[in-house]
Write a protein that holds these residues in place. Structure first.
Motif, short mmCIF file in Angstrom:
data_model
loop_
_atom_site.label_atom_id
_atom_site.label_comp_id
_atom_site.label_asym_id
_atom_site.label_seq_id
_atom_site.Cartn_x
_atom_site.Cartn_y
_atom_site.Cartn_z
N GLU A 90 0.87 -1.26 0.05
CA GLU A 90 -0.13 -0.03 0.03
C GLU A 90 0.97 1.32 0.16
O GLU A 90 1.12 2.07 1.12
N ASN A 92 0.95 4.16 -1.69
CA ASN A 92 0.29 5.41 -1.68
C ASN A 92 0.50 6.10 -0.23
O ASN A 92 0.78 7.19 -0.05
N THR A 173 -4.59 1.66 1.60
CA THR A 173 -5.22 1.57 0.23
C THR A 173 -6.09 0.49 0.09
O THR A 173 -6.10 -0.30 1.03
N SER A 179 -9.44 -1.25 -5.50
CA SER A 179 -9.03 0.29 -5.21
C SER A 179 -10.41 0.89 -4.63
O SER A 179 -11.46 0.36 -4.59
N SER A 181 -12.29 4.28 -2.87
CA SER A 181 -12.50 5.62 -2.97
C SER A 181 -12.10 6.35 -1.79
O SER A 181 -11.97 5.61 -0.66
N GLY A 232 -7.48 4.58 -3.11
CA GLY A 232 -6.62 4.12 -4.15
C GLY A 232 -6.42 2.49 -4.26
O GLY A 232 -6.76 1.80 -3.29
N ILE A 236 0.73 1.52 -6.46
CA ILE A 236 0.76 2.29 -7.53
C ILE A 236 0.55 3.86 -6.54
O ILE A 236 -0.15 3.83 -5.51
N PHE A 237 1.13 4.84 -7.24
CA PHE A 237 1.09 6.19 -6.50
C PHE A 237 -0.06 7.01 -7.39
O PHE A 237 0.05 7.03 -8.55
N LEU A 238 -0.91 7.46 -6.58
CA LEU A 238 -2.01 8.32 -7.17
C LEU A 238 -1.96 9.58 -6.66
O LEU A 238 -2.11 9.89 -5.47
N GLU A 239 -1.41 10.69 -7.53
CA GLU A 239 -1.29 11.90 -6.82
C GLU A 239 -2.53 12.69 -6.19
O GLU A 239 -2.26 13.20 -5.18
N PRO A 240 -3.73 12.54 -7.01
CA PRO A 240 -4.71 13.10 -6.27
C PRO A 240 -5.11 12.57 -5.11
O PRO A 240 -5.52 13.40 -3.82
N GLU A 241 -5.01 11.25 -4.78
CA GLU A 241 -5.28 10.74 -3.40
C GLU A 241 -4.09 10.96 -2.39
O GLU A 241 -4.44 11.04 -1.32
#
Length: 352
Positions: A90, A92, A173, A179, A181, A232, A236-241
């Motif tokens: 995890e 992120n 995450t 994934s 929300s 997320g 993986i890295f998700l910039e918005p989250e």
């Protein structure tokens, strides 16, 4: 006020006996709000430090040691712990924790911020969800000093760090190619924990005490107000989250009076009666969703299909009740019983 938190020696993690670290005596010229003493380190008021919990090298220590970020404010205040990567895949959560700590000025801070950015260090390095002994660390809190590697790490984290804190934000995450929300999970029966969740200001709150042995549940049992931020997929890295998670931690710090930033207004959309929609018996195959995270769905609505690549038989996955999708499996090959959609029902919101 002085904070003393006992430490594990490397020998303890190699199945020897545990013993507290020798306390560092305060100097006569230090103020009443004194240094944070954590493991083998002293963090003075107005200071930030990064160090490993054990601070020594050994073969087994390389698998169980974890990094600590600590900031001791100039003024008294709460002790907020932020934890991440209890599950090593995890990732992120690690970047959220790192950025949240980097944004803090210890000179302007009231209270103490302790961040454990990668508790399952070996799992984070290898992309493995579990500990080196193949156990889920988030089922072993508060730990056991005479147990497995997972139990030893859980004990070091809980008894050495968490038990000395007043509040906890645990970052996660989705798991297993799923994934989530952005959401906060909290025991809504506790008003103070619920307010912590609302002031994180994600917008969706999923109620529940958490499974036995999870860090959040055990922290609440110890009197520490605790919430989880989920957002997320794994690996993986998700910039918005990431940005949303950092903002949430900052909102919590502001709510607790540790900082004086402009927070987002508290939100309180609570989901109840959440359930998983799973692959029916014999319905395995290629899963392709048509619904998305965050979608409001109604009972009977088709959310996905699962196609048997041998027989071409198509199984439709339909919503069982009205609700909102807060978790979803990524498109993949699935078998009977695999969780595909996590759907929650919005609770009636009280008038402000």
């Amino acid at each position: 006020m002085r904070i003393r938190i006992s430490s594990l020696a490397v020998a303890a993690l190699c199945f020897a006996t545990l013993g507290p670290a020798r306390p560092i005596e305060a100097r006569a010229d230090e103020p009443a709000w004194g240094p944070l003493e954590l493991a083998h380190e002293r963090v003075a008021p107005g200071e930030r430090k990064k160090f490993t919990y054990l601070g020594e090298r050994s073969f087994e220590g390389g698998f169980v040691d974890f990094v600590v970020f600590a900031a001791q404010g100039r003024k008294p205040g709460p002790r907020l712990c932020v934890t991440s990567a209890i599950h090593g895949d995890e990732i992120n959560s690690v970047e959220i924790a790192r950025r949240a700590f980097a944004s803090v000025d210890a000179e302007q801070l009231a209270g103490t911020l302790i961040v454990l950015p990668a508790i399952n260090t070996s799992g984070f390095r290898s992309g493995n969800r579990y500990m080196p002994d193949r156990r889920d660390l988030n089922r072993f809190f508060p730990g056991n000093r005479n147990g497995s590697i997972a139990a030893l790490v859980a004990y070091a984290v809980f008894e050495g760090v968490i038990r000395g804190c007043t509040h906890l934000v645990d970052l996660h995450t989705g798991s297993m190619a799923r994934s989530n929300s952005p959401q906060i999970r909290v025991d809504v029966a506790d008003p103070q924990a619920l307010e912590l969740a609302r002031h994180f200001s994600v917008g969706i709150i999923v109620e529940g005490a958490g499974p036995s042995g999870s860090l959040r549940r055990e922290a609440m049992k110890a009197g520490i107000k605790a919430i989880i931020y989920e957002a997320g997929p794994p690996n993986i890295f998700l910039e918005p989250e990431i940005a949303r998670g950092v903002e949430g931690v900052q909102n919590v710090m502001n709510y607790l009076g540790m900082t004086h930033t402009r927070p987002s207004p508290p939100e309180g959309k609570i989901l109840t009666h959440s359930r998983w929609l799973r692959v029916p018996p014999g319905g395995g195959g290629i899963f392709l969703p048509t619904a998305k995270l965050g979608d409001a769905v109604h009972a009977g609505q088709t959310l996905a299909t699962v196609t048997d690549p041998v027989t071409d038989r198509v199984t439709e996955i339909a919503a069982e009740a009205d609700g909102v999708i807060v978790g979803i499996a990524l498109p993949q090959v699935v078998l009977s019983g695999y969780g595909l959609f996590h759907v929650g029902e919005l609770a009636d919101q009280p008038e402000e």
